[in-house]
Design an enzyme around this catalytic site. Sequence first.
Site, PDB file in Angstrom:
ATOM      1  CE  LYS A  13      -2.191  -1.138   3.854  1.00 50.12           C
ATOM      2  NZ  LYS A  13      -1.464  -2.433   3.969  1.00 50.12           N
ATOM      3  NE  ARG A  88      -3.970  -1.418   9.798  1.00 50.92           N
ATOM      4  CZ  ARG A  88      -2.917  -0.783   9.264  1.00 50.92           C
ATOM      5  NH1 ARG A  88      -3.043   0.420   9.118  1.00 50.92           N
ATOM      6  NH2 ARG A  88      -1.757  -1.290   9.129  1.00 50.92           N
ATOM      7  NE  ARG A 127       7.366  -2.694   6.167  1.00 51.16           N
ATOM      8  CZ  ARG A 127       5.837  -2.501   6.317  1.00 51.16           C
ATOM      9  NH1 ARG A 127       5.246  -2.125   5.117  1.00 51.16           N
ATOM     10  NH2 ARG A 127       5.292  -3.216   7.313  1.00 51.16           N
ATOM     11  NE  ARG A 160       6.645  -0.639  10.189  1.00 55.54           N
ATOM     12  CZ  ARG A 160       5.225  -0.526   9.382  1.00 55.54           C
ATOM     13  NH1 ARG A 160       5.364  -0.116   8.258  1.00 55.54           N
ATOM     14  NH2 ARG A 160       4.216  -1.112   9.858  1.00 55.54           N
ATOM     15  NE  ARG A 171       1.999  -5.122  11.236  1.00 54.71           N
ATOM     16  CZ  ARG A 171       2.884  -4.781  10.390  1.00 54.71           C
ATOM     17  NH1 ARG A 171       4.161  -5.522  10.267  1.00 54.71           N
ATOM     18  NH2 ARG A 171       2.700  -4.001   9.566  1.00 54.71           N
TER      19      ARG A 171
HETATM   20  P1  ADP Z   1       2.175  -1.935   3.079  1.00 55.73           P
HETATM   21  O1  ADP Z   1       2.158  -0.355   3.104  1.00 55.73           O
HETATM   22  O2  ADP Z   1       0.975  -2.437   2.410  1.00 55.73           O
HETATM   23  O3  ADP Z   1       2.268  -2.450   4.598  1.00 55.73           O
HETATM   24  P2  ADP Z   1       4.863  -1.671   1.704  1.00 55.73           P
HETATM   25  O4  ADP Z   1       4.561  -0.799   0.710  1.00 55.73           O
HETATM   26  O5  ADP Z   1       5.554  -0.959   2.701  1.00 55.73           O
HETATM   27  O6  ADP Z   1       3.537  -2.317   2.376  1.00 55.73           O
HETATM   28  O7  ADP Z   1       5.450  -3.041   1.147  1.00 55.73           O
HETATM   29  C1  ADP Z   1       6.000  -3.894   1.764  1.00 55.73           C
HETATM   30  C2  ADP Z   1       7.357  -4.424   1.472  1.00 55.73           C
HETATM   31  O8  ADP Z   1       7.045  -5.118   0.191  1.00 55.73           O
HETATM   32  C3  ADP Z   1       8.461  -3.388   1.362  1.00 55.73           C
HETATM   33  O9  ADP Z   1       9.392  -3.606   1.502  1.00 55.73           O
HETATM   34  C4  ADP Z   1       8.099  -3.147  -0.529  1.00 55.73           C
HETATM   35  O10 ADP Z   1       9.524  -2.733  -0.926  1.00 55.73           O
HETATM   36  C5  ADP Z   1       8.036  -4.346  -0.837  1.00 55.73           C
HETATM   37  N1  ADP Z   1       7.070  -4.364  -2.192  1.00 55.73           N
HETATM   38  C6  ADP Z   1       6.098  -3.519  -2.172  1.00 55.73           C
HETATM   39  N2  ADP Z   1       5.585  -4.065  -3.552  1.00 55.73           N
HETATM   40  C7  ADP Z   1       6.283  -4.800  -3.955  1.00 55.73           C
HETATM   41  C8  ADP Z   1       6.080  -5.742  -5.175  1.00 55.73           C
HETATM   42  N3  ADP Z   1       5.018  -5.303  -6.126  1.00 55.73           N
HETATM   43  N4  ADP Z   1       6.889  -6.778  -5.420  1.00 55.73           N
HETATM   44  C9  ADP Z   1       7.890  -7.254  -4.485  1.00 55.73           C
HETATM   45  N5  ADP Z   1       8.118  -6.409  -3.266  1.00 55.73           N
HETATM   46  C10 ADP Z   1       7.362  -5.318  -2.960  1.00 55.73           C
HETATM   47  P1  AMP Z   2       1.113   0.404   8.832  1.00 55.01           P
HETATM   48  O1  AMP Z   2       2.174   1.606   8.648  1.00 55.01           O
HETATM   49  O2  AMP Z   2      -0.018   0.959   8.099  1.00 55.01           O
HETATM   50  O3  AMP Z   2       1.374  -0.950   8.549  1.00 55.01           O
HETATM   51  O4  AMP Z   2       0.867   0.761  10.518  1.00 55.01           O
HETATM   52  C1  AMP Z   2       1.733   0.307  11.514  1.00 55.01           C
HETATM   53  C2  AMP Z   2       0.813   0.197  12.823  1.00 55.01           C
HETATM   54  O5  AMP Z   2       0.165   1.596  13.186  1.00 55.01           O
HETATM   55  C3  AMP Z   2      -0.338  -0.596  12.775  1.00 55.01           C
HETATM   56  O6  AMP Z   2      -0.114  -2.084  13.017  1.00 55.01           O
HETATM   57  C4  AMP Z   2      -1.362  -0.222  13.931  1.00 55.01           C
HETATM   58  O7  AMP Z   2      -0.858  -0.446  15.216  1.00 55.01           O
HETATM   59  C5  AMP Z   2      -1.267   1.380  13.716  1.00 55.01           C
HETATM   60  N1  AMP Z   2      -2.406   1.795  12.727  1.00 55.01           N
HETATM   61  C6  AMP Z   2      -2.018   2.388  11.611  1.00 55.01           C
HETATM   62  N2  AMP Z   2      -3.042   2.746  10.869  1.00 55.01           N
HETATM   63  C7  AMP Z   2      -4.163   2.189  11.791  1.00 55.01           C
HETATM   64  C8  AMP Z   2      -5.501   2.341  11.919  1.00 55.01           C
HETATM   65  N3  AMP Z   2      -6.255   2.989  10.696  1.00 55.01           N
HETATM   66  N4  AMP Z   2      -6.318   1.894  12.988  1.00 55.01           N
HETATM   67  C9  AMP Z   2      -5.568   1.601  14.084  1.00 55.01           C
HETATM   68  N5  AMP Z   2      -4.186   1.348  14.148  1.00 55.01           N
HETATM   69  C10 AMP Z   2      -3.570   1.960  12.953  1.00 55.01           C
END
Ligand code: ADP
Ligand code: AMP
Length: 217
Positions: A13, A88, A127, A160, A171
């Site tokens: 995302k 969420r 990541r 992270r 999660r």
């Molecule tokens: P989210 O915001 O949904 O938690 P991220 O955008 O942080 O996910 O992506 C999670 C991990 O996957 C990151 O390390 C990113 O570089 C990697 N990633 C994102 N898109 C792809 C893809 N299409 N193929 C492989 N790895 C990806």
């Molecule tokens: P993310 O970066 O989106 O993976 O979010 C990291 C963490 O932030 C999550 O695991 C939750 O603990 C908190 N968080 C982010 N967005 C929300 C939401 N909409 N509602 C509740 N907790 C959230």
Amino acid sequence: MRLVLVGPPGAGKGTQAEFIAAHLAVPKISTGDIFRANVASGTPLGQQAKRYMDAGQLVPDEVTIDMVRDRLAEADAADGFLLDGFPRTVPQATALDKLLADLGTGLDVVLELVVEDDEVIRRLSGRRTCRGCGKVWHVEFDPPNVEELCDRCGGELFQRDDDKPDTIAERLRVYGRDTAPLNQYYGAQGKLVGIDATGPVEDVTERAIDGLRSYGG
Ligand code: ADP
Ligand code: AMP
């Protein structure tokens, strides 16, 4: 355009939000980023959120909804936004609908990034995030040129705390229980567009932008 990105943690995302928000010329609003910025600067909100985040739990709805209400009231969000990581839960989704209805508007579309669990686990485990600019990398799928340093700003990369195996499992469980029901919620409103989020990042972006066309994006 008013758009929400949904999908499991690690679906991509944040990665896609950058490109889609730039394409639509709207601000990207990530609740996870806002919470992390508050944790880093030690605000009361950050202190409150941290214990939930570290445990892989969701921050309580009231806290999160208040934070988003304030953010959406800022001038840059008046004509459109891309929400990443919010809502969420179904109560967050109903609060968002009400908030927008009070402003005489509503969401245009909800884009769901669809990825299997085993791929999500690979993505989260590798990541790395830049301490400087927040850009997201992956040790295997999108490595920087110099190990542990951000190509964009030269900042240090870190893993992270909530991307450690035990927290990842929690999660994903929380996602299935609290967040996956949003698909029915938005499906019933006729606003849900599912995108295959596997394969190269650019291919996913292309599919996402194609998916938005019929909604005016
Ligand atoms: P989210 O915001 O949904 O938690 P991220 O955008 O942080 O996910 O992506 C999670 C991990 O996957 C990151 O390390 C990113 O570089 C990697 N990633 C994102 N898109 C792809 C893809 N299409 N193929 C492989 N790895 C990806
Ligand atoms: P993310 O970066 O989106 O993976 O979010 C990291 C963490 O932030 C999550 O695991 C939750 O603990 C908190 N968080 C982010 N967005 C929300 C939401 N909409 N509602 C509740 N907790 C959230």
